[in-house]
Design a protein around this motif. Sequence first.
Motif, PDB file in Angstrom:
ATOM      1  N   CYS A 135      27.923   2.422  61.604  1.00 15.11           N
ATOM      2  CA  CYS A 135      28.634   1.241  62.645  1.00 15.11           C
ATOM      3  C   CYS A 135      27.757   0.427  63.551  1.00 15.11           C
ATOM      4  O   CYS A 135      26.346   0.100  62.314  1.00 15.11           O
ATOM      5  CB  CYS A 135      28.997   2.336  64.108  1.00 15.11           C
ATOM      6  N   TYR A 148      33.341   0.487  63.928  1.00 16.37           N
ATOM      7  CA  TYR A 148      33.258   1.588  63.033  1.00 16.37           C
ATOM      8  C   TYR A 148      33.747   1.140  61.311  1.00 16.37           C
ATOM      9  O   TYR A 148      35.264   0.267  61.583  1.00 16.37           O
ATOM     10  CB  TYR A 148      33.812   2.977  63.292  1.00 16.37           C
ATOM     11  N   THR A 152      33.957   4.871  57.022  1.00 19.04           N
ATOM     12  CA  THR A 152      32.314   5.451  57.661  1.00 19.04           C
ATOM     13  C   THR A 152      32.332   6.877  58.068  1.00 19.04           C
ATOM     14  O   THR A 152      33.766   7.402  58.113  1.00 19.04           O
ATOM     15  CB  THR A 152      32.794   4.905  59.889  1.00 19.04           C
ATOM     16  N   GLU A 158      37.474   6.001  61.533  1.00 17.02           N
ATOM     17  CA  GLU A 158      37.129   5.189  60.779  1.00 17.02           C
ATOM     18  C   GLU A 158      38.053   3.612  61.361  1.00 17.02           C
ATOM     19  O   GLU A 158      39.629   4.269  61.916  1.00 17.02           O
ATOM     20  CB  GLU A 158      38.124   5.527  59.504  1.00 17.02           C
TER      21      GLU A 158
END
Length: 167
Positions: A135, A148, A152, A158
């Motif tokens: 992140c 993020y 991710t 996400e």
Amino acid sequence: MKHTDLIFPAVVGLFCLHLSCQSPSPNDTSTAQLAQLNTSPELLVNNNILGRFSFSESVGESAGGIPINFFHTLQITESAGVLVGSYHIDGYQTMTRLRGQLRPVDGKQWQLIFEDFEEDDLFRSDRFKPKALLCTLRLDGNQLSVSYPKNTPVSRMEGRTVVFERE
């Protein structure tokens, strides 16, 4: 000495030479490279990124109607001039413990780069790869805006941006 006695050391030597000559991918960030991104004391003092931040969210109910919550905690410390992030996620059937280094983007933003699982991580999912971007953090007073990326490995986060509060 026989010629066959020299073959194994020669092959090992050539293999090591081959590995040392390979160039890293542009997205690859080694621990040594991260350590070179030494965060200046002025950035630490001016931005006060060190500390503990948390965020909680309700994610619905279990089949039995029990509310399900996830609690995210990010502890940022400094060690030998390098910012280290400890990211915990706790909740229903969840106990994730991640450790990474923070790479500065600018004076108020850092990227949390995954290094490894902490000792008490429950599942050690193979979604998490060393040197992966977990992140991006942006400090604003006592709040930490955490974005993020779409890819991710942090489940359910996400493409999201959430705000962590300083504890």
